[in-house]
Design a protein around this motif. Sequence first.
Motif, PDB file in Angstrom:
ATOM      1  N   GLY A  25       0.840  -1.211   0.000  1.00 46.66           N
ATOM      2  CA  GLY A  25       0.000   0.000   0.000  1.00 46.66           C
ATOM      3  C   GLY A  25       0.868   1.251   0.000  1.00 46.66           C
ATOM      4  O   GLY A  25       0.594   2.215  -0.725  1.00 46.66           O
ATOM      5  N   LYS A  26       1.927   1.238   0.811  1.00 44.75           N
ATOM      6  CA  LYS A  26       2.832   2.395   0.852  1.00 44.75           C
ATOM      7  C   LYS A  26       3.559   2.560  -0.482  1.00 44.75           C
ATOM      8  O   LYS A  26       3.780   3.678  -0.946  1.00 44.75           O
ATOM      9  CB  LYS A  26       3.838   2.249   2.000  1.00 44.75           C
ATOM     10  N   CYS A  27       3.921   1.429  -1.101  1.00 43.83           N
ATOM     11  CA  CYS A  27       4.602   1.514  -2.409  1.00 43.83           C
ATOM     12  C   CYS A  27       3.666   2.127  -3.450  1.00 43.83           C
ATOM     13  O   CYS A  27       4.092   2.976  -4.251  1.00 43.83           O
ATOM     14  CB  CYS A  27       5.076   0.127  -2.852  1.00 43.83           C
ATOM     15  N   ASN A  81       9.054  -2.720  -1.941  1.00 40.67           N
ATOM     16  CA  ASN A  81       8.601  -3.116  -0.609  1.00 40.67           C
ATOM     17  C   ASN A  81       9.751  -3.872   0.048  1.00 40.67           C
ATOM     18  O   ASN A  81      10.024  -5.024  -0.288  1.00 40.67           O
ATOM     19  CB  ASN A  81       7.351  -3.999  -0.726  1.00 40.67           C
ATOM     20  N   TYR A  82      10.432  -3.198   0.996  1.00 38.78           N
ATOM     21  CA  TYR A  82      11.655  -3.800   1.567  1.00 38.78           C
ATOM     22  C   TYR A  82      11.354  -4.999   2.455  1.00 38.78           C
ATOM     23  O   TYR A  82      12.257  -5.738   2.830  1.00 38.78           O
ATOM     24  CB  TYR A  82      12.475  -2.739   2.330  1.00 38.78           C
ATOM     25  N   ARG A  83      10.076  -5.190   2.790  1.00 37.22           N
ATOM     26  CA  ARG A  83       9.739  -6.366   3.621  1.00 37.22           C
ATOM     27  C   ARG A  83       9.624  -7.641   2.781  1.00 37.22           C
ATOM     28  O   ARG A  83       9.737  -8.745   3.307  1.00 37.22           O
ATOM     29  CB  ARG A  83       8.421  -6.132   4.369  1.00 37.22           C
ATOM     30  N   ALA A 130       1.839   3.782  10.546  1.00 39.52           N
ATOM     31  CA  ALA A 130       0.780   3.394   9.592  1.00 39.52           C
ATOM     32  C   ALA A 130       0.451   4.546   8.644  1.00 39.52           C
ATOM     33  O   ALA A 130      -0.162   4.338   7.606  1.00 39.52           O
ATOM     34  CB  ALA A 130      -0.470   2.977  10.352  1.00 39.52           C
ATOM     35  N   HIS A 131       0.859   5.760   9.018  1.00 38.64           N
ATOM     36  CA  HIS A 131       0.474   6.932   8.229  1.00 38.64           C
ATOM     37  C   HIS A 131       1.254   6.994   6.912  1.00 38.64           C
ATOM     38  O   HIS A 131       2.343   6.441   6.785  1.00 38.64           O
ATOM     39  CB  HIS A 131       0.726   8.204   9.048  1.00 38.64           C
ATOM     40  N   MET A 132       0.676   7.723   5.965  1.00 39.89           N
ATOM     41  CA  MET A 132       1.363   8.018   4.690  1.00 39.89           C
ATOM     42  C   MET A 132       1.211   9.520   4.486  1.00 39.89           C
ATOM     43  O   MET A 132       0.094  10.011   4.361  1.00 39.89           O
ATOM     44  CB  MET A 132       0.710   7.257   3.542  1.00 39.89           C
TER      45      MET A 132
HETATM   46  N1  LIG Z   1      18.096  15.604   9.915  1.00 38.87           N
HETATM   47  C1  LIG Z   1      17.078  16.425   9.852  1.00 38.87           C
HETATM   48  O1  LIG Z   1      17.228  17.635   9.726  1.00 38.87           O
HETATM   49  C2  LIG Z   1      15.691  15.867   9.913  1.00 38.87           C
HETATM   50  C3  LIG Z   1      14.583  16.715   9.803  1.00 38.87           C
HETATM   51  C4  LIG Z   1      13.305  16.161   9.808  1.00 38.87           C
HETATM   52  C5  LIG Z   1      13.156  14.775   9.938  1.00 38.87           C
HETATM   53  N2  LIG Z   1      14.260  14.002  10.075  1.00 38.87           N
HETATM   54  C6  LIG Z   1      14.144  12.539  10.207  1.00 38.87           C
HETATM   55  O2  LIG Z   1      13.589  12.031   9.016  1.00 38.87           O
HETATM   56  C7  LIG Z   1      12.825  10.872   9.320  1.00 38.87           C
HETATM   57  C8  LIG Z   1      11.458  11.004   8.718  1.00 38.87           C
HETATM   58  O3  LIG Z   1      10.753  12.012   9.414  1.00 38.87           O
HETATM   59  P1  LIG Z   1       9.193  12.179   9.201  1.00 38.87           P
HETATM   60  O4  LIG Z   1       8.735  13.268  10.085  1.00 38.87           O
HETATM   61  O5  LIG Z   1       8.929  12.225   7.757  1.00 38.87           O
HETATM   62  O6  LIG Z   1       8.729  10.779   9.848  1.00 38.87           O
HETATM   63  P2  LIG Z   1       7.569   9.781   9.555  1.00 38.87           P
HETATM   64  O7  LIG Z   1       6.549  10.355   8.641  1.00 38.87           O
HETATM   65  O8  LIG Z   1       7.130   9.247  10.851  1.00 38.87           O
HETATM   66  O9  LIG Z   1       8.315   8.595   8.756  1.00 38.87           O
HETATM   67  C9  LIG Z   1       9.184   7.656   9.264  1.00 38.87           C
HETATM   68  C10 LIG Z   1       9.059   6.421   8.358  1.00 38.87           C
HETATM   69  O10 LIG Z   1      10.291   5.731   8.354  1.00 38.87           O
HETATM   70  C11 LIG Z   1      10.041   4.373   8.090  1.00 38.87           C
HETATM   71  N3  LIG Z   1      10.923   3.568   8.952  1.00 38.87           N
HETATM   72  C12 LIG Z   1      11.914   2.781   8.508  1.00 38.87           C
HETATM   73  N4  LIG Z   1      12.559   2.211   9.536  1.00 38.87           N
HETATM   74  C13 LIG Z   1      11.974   2.650  10.636  1.00 38.87           C
HETATM   75  C14 LIG Z   1      12.199   2.425  12.028  1.00 38.87           C
HETATM   76  N5  LIG Z   1      13.176   1.623  12.467  1.00 38.87           N
HETATM   77  N6  LIG Z   1      11.395   3.062  12.920  1.00 38.87           N
HETATM   78  C15 LIG Z   1      10.404   3.886  12.505  1.00 38.87           C
HETATM   79  N7  LIG Z   1      10.155   4.137  11.194  1.00 38.87           N
HETATM   80  C16 LIG Z   1      10.928   3.520  10.288  1.00 38.87           C
HETATM   81  C17 LIG Z   1       8.565   4.095   8.371  1.00 38.87           C
HETATM   82  O11 LIG Z   1       7.938   3.675   7.165  1.00 38.87           O
HETATM   83  P3  LIG Z   1       8.024   2.149   6.656  1.00 38.87           P
HETATM   84  O12 LIG Z   1       6.739   1.460   7.011  1.00 38.87           O
HETATM   85  O13 LIG Z   1       8.225   2.270   5.205  1.00 38.87           O
HETATM   86  O14 LIG Z   1       9.186   1.499   7.352  1.00 38.87           O
HETATM   87  C18 LIG Z   1       8.011   5.444   8.814  1.00 38.87           C
HETATM   88  O15 LIG Z   1       6.779   5.741   8.243  1.00 38.87           O
HETATM   89  C19 LIG Z   1      12.800  10.741  10.834  1.00 38.87           C
HETATM   90  O16 LIG Z   1      13.741   9.801  11.217  1.00 38.87           O
HETATM   91  C20 LIG Z   1      13.199  12.118  11.310  1.00 38.87           C
HETATM   92  O17 LIG Z   1      13.815  12.104  12.563  1.00 38.87           O
HETATM   93  C21 LIG Z   1      15.504  14.501  10.053  1.00 38.87           C
END
Ligand SMILES: NC(=O)c1ccc[n+]([C@@H]2O[C@H](COP(=O)([O-])OP(=O)(O)OC[C@H]3O[C@@H](n4cnc5c(N)ncnc54)[C@H](OP(=O)(O)O)[C@@H]3O)[C@@H](O)[C@H]2O)c1
Length: 336
Positions: free
Chosen positions: A182-184, A197-199, A323-325
């Motif tokens: 679904g995410k893909c 889909n990495y799973r 679960a969000h997209m």
């Molecule tokens: N460096 C910076 O300046 C900066 C700024 C903003 C955000 N960030 C980072 O960028 C990332 C994305 O932020 P966001 O706000 O877009 O977050 P988000 O919407 O919650 O997305 C995180 C996604 O990462 C995937 N994921 C893969 N491995 C994971 C794990 N071990 N634990 C949790 N999720 C995992 C998940 O999707 P799947 O189901 O596909 O795994 C999840 O939906 C976060 O890590 C955040 O800290 C960094």
Amino acid sequence: MTEIPQQMRHIRASGPGGPEVLSLDSMAVPAPGPGEILIRVAAAGVNRPDVLQRAGSYPPPPGASPVLGLEAAGTVAALGEGVTQWAVGDRVTALTPGGAYAEYVTAPASNALPVPDGMDMVTAAAVPETFFTVWTNVFQRGRLQPGEWFLVHGGSSGIGSTAIQLARQFGATVVTTAGSDGKCAYCLDLGAHHAINYRTEDWAAKVRELTDKRGVDVILDMVGGDYIAQNIRSLAVEGRLVNIAFLQGSKAEIDFTPVMIRRLTLTGSTLRPRTPEQKAAIAAELRERVWPLLSAGTVKVHLHSRFPLADAAEAHRLMETSAHMGKIVLTVDETA
Ligand SMILES: NC(=O)c1ccc[n+]([C@@H]2O[C@H](COP(=O)([O-])OP(=O)(O)OC[C@H]3O[C@@H](n4cnc5c(N)ncnc54)[C@H](OP(=O)(O)O)[C@@H]3O)[C@@H](O)[C@H]2O)c1
């Protein structure tokens, strides 16, 4: 013009912990310092760094508000000394150093941008954190060029959904990974050319196959852990790896030979501790290169759900399920 009250509602974190530490409370309305604006908040974006801060693993930088919230949209309520580019009543969306889970927040005037034409405030609140982050990491640090191959992990995240669209708009071939079919499908709808889909699939093998063993030019990664070595193996000659988080850990045993042989660049950054001037420079490029795309609707912000400010804990619970997209937003005062 609405009078500014003395006190405001905000979300207080009673200490590091789970979403249950978040609750509605009252505090003094902040005063804008020199070069700052006070924003009457219509809505605030929820980002993974907020979840990490709440849990105690991402403390706010010195001087930042302890209140959560890195972005808000609303109207300018007051101007600090020396602010000339905004007027009270202007509709803005701003990167905030913290404090956006509240009715009022201050931000450096130079870190605010006008709400894009035709965009509502709730959607606008979901723009700054991901667009600033993607712009500075993919296009400035990663130097992504038209015609290059781009891989972003976590394509359905707030960051991923922005990266897919901008990379596609600027002429890259976009590959992404995500955790379900679904995410893909969602990532392909956003404009990704390939979603893995990495799973169910070995993403690194698929990247090799898609690129005819050449590898990709730029990778934006927030996963880390095992991905660090696989990312390095997946880069083409002169490839760039940009890490913006390490959700699966920042330690790995790495063979650095490919870095030398293929002349790779390993880099990364965090947005929050950068100076207001550095953020202003990113804002200026966004205004010129990306705001026209948002105003035209060519690039969109995808909201997964919205919660009233008082339900911030629910918003965090949802984010932690992954679960969000797309983006999650807190609505504060949609009449602002
Ligand atoms: N460096 C910076 O300046 C900066 C700024 C903003 C955000 N960030 C980072 O960028 C990332 C994305 O932020 P966001 O706000 O877009 O977050 P988000 O919407 O919650 O997305 C995180 C996604 O990462 C995937 N994921 C893969 N491995 C994971 C794990 N071990 N634990 C949790 N999720 C995992 C998940 O999707 P799947 O189901 O596909 O795994 C999840 O939906 C976060 O890590 C955040 O800290 C960094």
